[in-house]
Scaffold this motif. Structure first.
Motif, PDB file in Angstrom:
ATOM      1  N   HIS A  20      45.536  48.238  44.490  1.00  0.00           N
ATOM      2  CA  HIS A  20      44.639  48.118  45.643  1.00  0.00           C
ATOM      3  C   HIS A  20      45.062  46.930  46.520  1.00  0.00           C
ATOM      4  N   PRO A 246      42.083  49.671  41.934  1.00  0.00           N
ATOM      5  CA  PRO A 246      41.912  48.211  41.847  1.00  0.00           C
ATOM      6  C   PRO A 246      42.079  47.723  40.418  1.00  0.00           C
ATOM      7  N   ASN A 247      42.370  46.439  40.297  1.00  0.00           N
ATOM      8  CA  ASN A 247      42.437  45.803  38.972  1.00  0.00           C
ATOM      9  C   ASN A 247      41.798  44.423  39.069  1.00  0.00           C
ATOM     10  N   CYS A 258      44.702  37.102  47.094  1.00  0.00           N
ATOM     11  CA  CYS A 258      44.569  38.502  47.505  1.00  0.00           C
ATOM     12  C   CYS A 258      44.049  38.589  48.931  1.00  0.00           C
ATOM     13  N   ARG A 260      43.026  41.154  50.364  1.00  0.00           N
ATOM     14  CA  ARG A 260      41.960  42.154  50.472  1.00  0.00           C
ATOM     15  C   ARG A 260      40.640  41.660  49.876  1.00  0.00           C
ATOM     16  N   PHE A 266      35.585  45.835  44.570  1.00  0.00           N
ATOM     17  CA  PHE A 266      35.893  45.879  43.135  1.00  0.00           C
ATOM     18  C   PHE A 266      36.111  44.503  42.533  1.00  0.00           C
TER      19      PHE A 266
END
Ligand code: SF4
Length: 271
Positions: A20, A246-247, A258, A260, A266
């Motif tokens: 993601h 996602p993770n 990140c 995002r 998430f």
């Protein structure tokens, strides 16, 4: 008619950490400033590559000769750096970077006979089906190919606060990138990679340390068989479906790493 996704070889492995995040950065174009530690890593890698390229070209070179490369990356970076993002100052980054580059040049580089430094690869086209094609291209950033008379192997430089632990370079989580680089090296040169990969760790926290660790059979994770898919099969599924999972357990799942993060539903931002 097919849709081709052009992917930098150096970014490919991070797809398997948080897909993601990878989609946010490399397909949707989300960007964030570099952190001081990430920029320190960029500077160390640029200086060590300059040293190894000179040796490969048969030039006489000393660690002090590549110090300006490191300093230049810290003082005039190509991308925006948020120096307030952590406690590392530019002065400390320069001090740590110079120590690590010197130790690498004097203690690690002489152990190897490099035959390629950050090799530019022949693009690798992967047909995902459904008219979707991935084209992996670019250079094997931060890596070298070494030869020892019996074969060829990849050396990959990793810098970071946890890059060395108990006298060994951390190897956990690096197999997807190493496997990708081995496959790209073979496709580009036509020469089989037969030696295990050496991870060269450069620890940027506390007392700077350099150490080596090994990864064997990295390619096995990438390439699947009829009854056991490999990471390349999972990647093809993601591109074909457009679903990049996602993770939130990724160690890079934070506002610091990140792009995002702010909009990602998430993320696990519980204290
Ligand atoms: S916030 Fe976490 S889960 Fe969401 S994209 Fe970023 S790394 Fe992945």
């Amino acid at each position: 008619m097919s849709d081709t996704y052009r992917v930098r070889a150096s970014s490919w492995a991070s797809l398997f950490d948080c897909a993601h995040r990878w989609e946010g950065t490399h397909i949707l174009g989300m960007r964030m400033p570099s952190s001081p530690r990430a920029q320190l890593g960029t500077a160390i890698h640029a200086a060590t590559a300059a040293f190894d390229e000179a040796v490969l070209a048969g030039q006489a070179i000393r660690p002090v000769d590549v110090a300006p490369v490191l300093v230049d990356e810290l003082t005039s970076p190509d991308r925006e750096v948020d120096w307030s993002a952590d406690e590392l100052t530019r002065r400390d980054a320069e001090r740590i970077g110079l120590q690590l580059v010197t130790r690498y040049c004097l203690e690690i580089a002489p152990r190897y006979h490099y035959v390629a430094v950050e090799l530019e690869v022949v693009p690798w086209l992967i047909d995902c089906g459904g008219g979707i094609v991935i084209e992996i291209r670019g250079t094997l950033d931060r890596s070298r190919a070494r030869a020892d008379g019996t074969g060829v192997g990849i050396c990959d430089l990793k810098s970071g606060v946890n890059a060395v632990s108990q006298g060994r370079a951390k190897t956990k989580g690096h197999a997807p990138q190493i496997g990708t680089y081995e496959l790209l090296y073979e496709r580009t040169t036509g020469q089989a990679v037969t030696l295990p990969a050496d991870i060269i760790g450069l620890k940027t926290s506390g007392a700077p340390e350099v150490a080596v660790g090994q990864i064997h059979n990295a390619r096995e994770q990438l390439i699947g068989s009829d009854d056991s898919p490999g990471l390349m099969d999972y990647a093809a599924d993601m591109f074909r479906s457009g679903l990049f999972p996602p993770n939130p357990t990724s160690h890079l799942c934070s506002a610091k790493y990140c792009a995002r993060w702010r909009v990602c539903k998430f993320k696990d931002d519980q204290p």
